[in-house]
Write a protein that holds these residues in place. Structure first.
Motif, PDB file in Angstrom:
ATOM      1  N   GLY A   1       0.687 -15.684  26.591  1.00 36.61           N
ATOM      2  CA  GLY A   1       1.147 -17.057  26.342  1.00 36.61           C
ATOM      3  C   GLY A   1       2.288 -17.427  27.273  1.00 36.61           C
ATOM      4  O   GLY A   1       2.335 -18.537  27.821  1.00 36.61           O
ATOM      5  N   ALA A   2       3.205 -16.479  27.461  1.00 37.40           N
ATOM      6  CA  ALA A   2       4.344 -16.752  28.354  1.00 37.40           C
ATOM      7  C   ALA A   2       3.862 -16.972  29.786  1.00 37.40           C
ATOM      8  O   ALA A   2       4.413 -17.809  30.512  1.00 37.40           O
ATOM      9  CB  ALA A   2       5.329 -15.584  28.299  1.00 37.40           C
ATOM     10  N   LEU A   3       2.822 -16.263  30.166  1.00 42.47           N
ATOM     11  CA  LEU A   3       2.291 -16.447  31.534  1.00 42.47           C
ATOM     12  C   LEU A   3       1.682 -17.848  31.684  1.00 42.47           C
ATOM     13  O   LEU A   3       1.879 -18.511  32.702  1.00 42.47           O
ATOM     14  CB  LEU A   3       1.252 -15.354  31.842  1.00 42.47           C
ATOM     15  CG  LEU A   3       0.705 -15.344  33.268  1.00 42.47           C
ATOM     16  CD1 LEU A   3       1.822 -15.191  34.287  1.00 42.47           C
ATOM     17  CD2 LEU A   3      -0.319 -14.229  33.441  1.00 42.47           C
ATOM     18  N   VAL A   4       0.978 -18.300  30.664  1.00 40.47           N
ATOM     19  CA  VAL A   4       0.424 -19.668  30.716  1.00 40.47           C
ATOM     20  C   VAL A   4       1.566 -20.673  30.863  1.00 40.47           C
ATOM     21  O   VAL A   4       1.486 -21.615  31.656  1.00 40.47           O
ATOM     22  CB  VAL A   4      -0.396 -19.979  29.435  1.00 40.47           C
ATOM     23  CG1 VAL A   4      -0.778 -21.462  29.386  1.00 40.47           C
ATOM     24  CG2 VAL A   4      -1.648 -19.115  29.383  1.00 40.47           C
ATOM     25  N   ALA A   5       2.652 -20.449  30.094  1.00 35.46           N
ATOM     26  CA  ALA A   5       3.783 -21.385  30.106  1.00 35.46           C
ATOM     27  C   ALA A   5       4.703 -21.186  31.313  1.00 35.46           C
ATOM     28  O   ALA A   5       5.647 -21.947  31.503  1.00 35.46           O
ATOM     29  CB  ALA A   5       4.578 -21.235  28.818  1.00 35.46           C
TER      30      ALA A   5
END
Ligand code: NAD
Length: 289
Positions: free
Chosen positions: A125-129
């Motif tokens: 999720g952090a990579l998407v964000a």
């Protein structure tokens, strides 16, 4: 003649910096723990190599080998124990896991502050964000190989990624988007890859099929990064997914296999361990001086 992208040299630079920063932090050294269930020859050799390289830069490495008949609950208990242990900086779950185990569930249990390979849902999720602390090692390694020739400005470059796995192709697509590249991701349902690859400034292939990318598929002057690792039993050698002999004359630069993305991946793992150690306990002001 293409420039050969020297993964060993890139890895050496990363490891030298990691070593210096670990030494400056002083004791206790970070500890990374590889958890393996059962025995797998390829994974065992990968872990041995990891351990050797970790110790060289001052990172302690431990292998926790659980019996092949370990069940999901026992594996999760073990991971919970590592999450709670303040001496443990990073946790890696070696794959392949025996088929009876739930890989996704186990990965989700690794504390995000110790998820050194960035394989859990919070890291994804952090990579998407684009708020990630660390990225999946091989995807990050492929970006570093591209930047080695293209510089760290990939802005507007058309990069074709072949493969969309959760640990390589997909996170790589995101890293490249965050670097402002124009990204095309191809996969097993794409059909003919050539219309995409022939238009690319750079091609990164992570599939696991020897000879998938041939010279006639690559635009003259393109950069080619080969993530694939395929062991050819009859020839007793490792090859990538790129037909090196036909691609090399067209490309501006190309990674070899072995000696390309592989060594950089291990170096990124060590750099990720350092980042997690720094996030968990910043170096004291005296140590930083
Ligand atoms: P994977 O099997 O999880 O994924 C393969 C991907 O390739 C899938 O997304 C699939 O859609 C795609 N694909 C399959 N056939 C295709 C085709 N004909 N055309 C286009 N796409 C196709 O594999 P993975 O874990 O991502 O690994 C890929 C390769 O990278 C393997 O050879 C693996 O050994 C290697 N690898 C290398 C390193 C390293 O450090 N060098 C690390 C991880 C993986």
């Amino acid at each position: 003649m293409a420039q050969i992208i020297d993964g060993k040299a890139i890895a050496k630079r990363i490891k030298a910096e990691v070593k210096e920063r670990i030494a400056a932090r002083g004791e206790p050294a970070p500890l990374v723990v590889a958890v393996e269930v059962g025995e797998d020859a390829a994974s065992a050799s990968y872990v041995r190599n990891q351990a050797r390289q970790a110790e060289r830069v001052g990172i302690h490495h431990r292998l926790d080998r659980l019996p092949a008949d370990t069940n999901d609950e026992a594996l999760r208990d073990h991971l919970r124990g590592l999450n709670a242990d303040p001496a443990v900086t990073g946790i890696m779950l070696q794959t392949p896991l025996p088929r009876h185990l739930d890989l996704r569930g186990a990965r989700a249990l690794i504390a995000s502050s110790k998820d050194v390979e960035a394989v859990g849902p919070l890291a994804a999720g952090a990579l998407v964000a684009n708020t990630h602390a660390v990225a999946p090692c091989t995807a990050q390694a492929a970006v570093l190989c591209l930047e080695d020739v293209l510089g760290d400005d990939l802005s507007g470059k058309h990069v074709v990624v072949i493969g969309r796995s959760e640990i390589v192709g997909r996170p790589l697509g995101l890293l490249l988007l965050h670097a402002n590249a124009t990204v095309t991701v191809c996969h097993r349902h794409t059909g003919d890859l050539s219309p995409y690859t022939r238009n690319a400034d750079a091609v990164v292939v992570a599939v696991g099929k020897p000879g998938l990318v041939r010279g006639d598929m690559v635009r003259p002057g393109a950069v080619v990064v080969d993530v694939g690792t395929n062991w050819i039993e009859a020839e007793e050698r490792l090859v990538g997914d790129v037909d090196f002999d036909s691609v090399e004359p067209h490309a501006a630069a190309i990674t070899p296999v072995p000696g390309g993305v592989g060594p950089v991946t291990v170096a990124v793992l060590l750099a990720n361990t350092l980042h997690l150690a720094e996030a968990a306990s910043p170096a004291s002001p005296e140590a930083a001086q």
